[in-house]
Design a protein around this motif. Structure first.
Motif, mmCIF file in Angstrom:
data_model
loop_
_atom_site.group_PDB
_atom_site.id
_atom_site.type_symbol
_atom_site.label_atom_id
_atom_site.label_comp_id
_atom_site.label_asym_id
_atom_site.label_seq_id
_atom_site.Cartn_x
_atom_site.Cartn_y
_atom_site.Cartn_z
ATOM 1 N N LEU A 1 0.760 -1.290 0.010
ATOM 2 C CA LEU A 1 0.041 -0.153 0.170
ATOM 3 C C LEU A 1 1.035 1.381 0.104
ATOM 4 O O LEU A 1 0.290 2.295 -0.128
ATOM 5 C CB LEU A 1 -1.181 0.095 1.532
ATOM 6 N N ASP A 2 1.647 0.664 0.353
ATOM 7 C CA ASP A 2 2.885 2.176 0.579
ATOM 8 C C ASP A 2 3.561 2.669 -1.054
ATOM 9 O O ASP A 2 4.688 3.393 -1.076
ATOM 10 C CB ASP A 2 4.116 1.900 1.799
ATOM 11 N N GLY A 3 3.281 1.296 -2.114
ATOM 12 C CA GLY A 3 4.224 2.306 -3.290
ATOM 13 C C GLY A 3 5.271 1.635 -3.054
ATOM 14 O O GLY A 3 6.113 1.918 -4.553
ATOM 15 N N ARG A 4 5.764 0.321 -2.520
ATOM 16 C CA ARG A 4 7.338 -0.252 -2.489
ATOM 17 C C ARG A 4 7.627 -0.873 -2.624
ATOM 18 O O ARG A 4 8.255 -1.875 -2.391
ATOM 19 C CB ARG A 4 7.599 0.350 -0.419
ATOM 20 N N THR A 5 6.703 -1.648 -3.651
ATOM 21 C CA THR A 5 6.665 -3.483 -4.258
ATOM 22 C C THR A 5 6.233 -2.870 -5.874
ATOM 23 O O THR A 5 6.330 -1.559 -6.049
ATOM 24 C CB THR A 5 5.432 -4.028 -3.971
ATOM 25 N N ALA A 6 6.802 -3.696 -6.716
ATOM 26 C CA ALA A 6 6.797 -3.309 -8.322
ATOM 27 C C ALA A 6 5.502 -4.555 -9.006
ATOM 28 O O ALA A 6 7.050 -5.347 -9.370
ATOM 29 C CB ALA A 6 8.058 -3.302 -8.361
ATOM 30 N N PRO A 7 5.105 -4.198 -8.960
ATOM 31 C CA PRO A 7 3.275 -5.126 -9.649
ATOM 32 C C PRO A 7 4.632 -5.520 -11.315
ATOM 33 O O PRO A 7 4.902 -4.407 -11.862
ATOM 34 C CB PRO A 7 2.796 -4.447 -9.844
ATOM 35 N N VAL A 8 4.215 -6.860 -11.546
ATOM 36 C CA VAL A 8 4.153 -6.943 -12.991
ATOM 37 C C VAL A 8 3.450 -7.424 -14.150
ATOM 38 O O VAL A 8 2.440 -7.693 -13.119
ATOM 39 C CB VAL A 8 4.996 -8.396 -12.855
ATOM 40 N N LEU B 1 -3.027 -20.259 -7.785
ATOM 41 C CA LEU B 1 -2.496 -19.222 -6.811
ATOM 42 C C LEU B 1 -0.666 -18.962 -8.688
ATOM 43 O O LEU B 1 -0.848 -18.414 -8.105
ATOM 44 C CB LEU B 1 -2.132 -20.015 -5.999
ATOM 45 N N SER B 2 -0.938 -19.487 -8.869
ATOM 46 C CA SER B 2 0.218 -19.535 -9.823
ATOM 47 C C SER B 2 -0.308 -18.435 -11.077
ATOM 48 O O SER B 2 0.945 -17.687 -11.701
ATOM 49 C CB SER B 2 0.434 -21.091 -10.779
ATOM 50 N N ASP B 3 -1.305 -18.511 -11.522
ATOM 51 C CA ASP B 3 -1.717 -16.662 -12.343
ATOM 52 C C ASP B 3 -1.169 -16.165 -12.292
ATOM 53 O O ASP B 3 -1.650 -15.059 -11.182
ATOM 54 C CB ASP B 3 -3.432 -16.815 -11.966
ATOM 55 N N PRO B 4 -0.539 -15.782 -12.999
ATOM 56 C CA PRO B 4 0.881 -14.412 -12.238
ATOM 57 C C PRO B 4 -0.755 -12.761 -12.165
ATOM 58 O O PRO B 4 0.431 -12.269 -11.774
ATOM 59 C CB PRO B 4 0.877 -14.016 -14.227
ATOM 60 N N ARG B 5 -1.574 -12.800 -12.620
ATOM 61 C CA ARG B 5 -2.439 -12.303 -12.056
ATOM 62 C C ARG B 5 -2.515 -12.153 -10.804
ATOM 63 O O ARG B 5 -2.982 -10.694 -9.637
ATOM 64 C CB ARG B 5 -3.492 -11.939 -12.982
ATOM 65 N N ASP C 1 0.042 -12.711 -8.975
ATOM 66 C CA ASP C 1 0.662 -12.224 -7.994
ATOM 67 C C ASP C 1 0.947 -10.233 -8.013
ATOM 68 O O ASP C 1 1.337 -9.763 -7.923
ATOM 69 C CB ASP C 1 2.148 -12.780 -9.409
ATOM 70 N N HIS C 2 0.479 -10.250 -9.907
ATOM 71 C CA HIS C 2 0.259 -8.570 -9.236
ATOM 72 C C HIS C 2 -0.746 -7.934 -8.573
ATOM 73 O O HIS C 2 0.019 -6.945 -8.264
ATOM 74 C CB HIS C 2 -0.541 -8.370 -11.088
ATOM 75 N N ALA C 3 -1.475 -8.833 -8.269
ATOM 76 C CA ALA C 3 -2.814 -8.017 -7.657
ATOM 77 C C ALA C 3 -1.683 -8.485 -5.734
ATOM 78 O O ALA C 3 -2.739 -6.636 -5.372
ATOM 79 C CB ALA C 3 -3.892 -8.466 -6.965
ATOM 80 N N ALA C 4 -1.460 -9.165 -6.005
ATOM 81 C CA ALA C 4 -0.890 -9.230 -4.091
ATOM 82 C C ALA C 4 0.475 -8.090 -3.911
ATOM 83 O O ALA C 4 1.129 -7.564 -3.020
ATOM 84 C CB ALA C 4 0.293 -10.862 -4.161
ATOM 85 N N ASN C 5 1.105 -7.229 -5.152
ATOM 86 C CA ASN C 5 1.773 -6.386 -5.219
ATOM 87 C C ASN C 5 1.082 -5.572 -5.360
ATOM 88 O O ASN C 5 2.643 -4.423 -5.604
ATOM 89 C CB ASN C 5 3.031 -6.806 -5.369
ATOM 90 N N CYS C 6 0.317 -5.045 -6.332
ATOM 91 C CA CYS C 6 -0.267 -3.390 -6.536
ATOM 92 C C CYS C 6 -0.938 -3.060 -5.431
ATOM 93 O O CYS C 6 -1.811 -3.611 -5.247
ATOM 94 C CB CYS C 6 -0.641 -4.157 -8.354
#
Ligand SMILES: [Zn+2]
Length: 236
Positions: A26-33, A54-58, A60-65
């Motif tokens: 939430l602080d924007g300190r991760t880099a979503p792909v 859980l292997s869906d790249p989306r 992974d994105h959601a967990a880091n965006c």
């Protein structure tokens, strides 16, 4: 016990790690792909839908965006409050069912005596005014009762019992029992004794239609008396 504590501690650790990660995202300190997935996908994740791998790249994105994470948290709290409402609704319906069941049972309970009243109860009188009683649980070797002749038909009977002399006025429970205990009686009824002086009598309806002929006991219990009096009884 220890295992239980262990798993509780692990749950706490998981929650803590999740919280730390959320703050980071939430602080924007991760880099979503990749690009943000659509709303339907995020809803599936929030509902923990089994269709989402859980292997869906989306995922992974959601967990880091931060954008997707914020939306996921909103959707999850909506989903949880909906579930809480569902659980609450289910609990309320369950209570209503129980109340309805009680209402039906008590309706039957209050109506049964009417149907008994409507049927012709055979009037019977039992005179216990000179009765020797078997009180409580004495041995069978107690003095033989002079009431060998007390009998009732296997029918719906309205029994008027002339109570032993010097019986107290008040409410009486009358029961027909297998043995000298009022547990699991064949039939029972309660009524106030009326009379006066040294003669009290009590009238109750006893439904003996399902009784097998044989030897039983007739018991009387005064409302303020823990002990019951038992009289040998024949059902014909
Ligand atoms: Zn995103």
């Amino acid at each position: 016990m220890r295992l239980h504590w262990f798993s509780r501690a692990e749950d706490r650790l998981d929650a803590w790690v999740t919280r730390q990660h959320q703050e980071l995202v939430l602080d924007g300190r991760t880099a979503p792909v990749g690009p943000c997935p659509d709303e339907t996908f995020l809803e599936g994740v929030a509902r923990q839908s089994k269709q989402i791998a859980l292997s869906d790249p989306r995922v992974d994105h959601a967990a880091n965006c931060p954008v997707c994470m914020r939306r996921l948290l909103e959707l999850r709290s909506q989903h949880q409050s909906r579930r809480r409402r569902l659980v609450f609704t289910a609990a309320v319906s369950c209570c209503l069912l129980i109340v309805a069941a009680f209402a039906v049972v008590s309706w039957h309970g209050t109506n049964t005596p009417h149907s008994v009243d409507n049927m012709a109860a055979i009037p019977e009188t039992i005179d216990l005014s000179n009765a020797g009683t078997l009180r409580g649980l004495p041995s069978y070797s107690a003095e033989p009762s002079p009431l060998q002749s007390v009998s009732l038909p296997a029918a719906l009977v309205k029994v008027t019992i002339i109570l032993p002399r010097f019986s107290r006025p008040g409410q009486y429970m009358v029961a027909v029992t297998h043995d000298q205990s009022v547990n699991d009686p064949l039939a029972h009824g309660a009524a106030a004794a009326n009379g006066g002086g040294d003669r009290e009598e009590v009238s109750v309806d006893l439904d003996l239609r399902k009784s097998q002929p044989g030897a039983y006991f007739l018991s009387t219990t005064h409302e303020q008396d823990q002990a019951s009096y038992y009289y040998p009884l024949q059902i014909k």
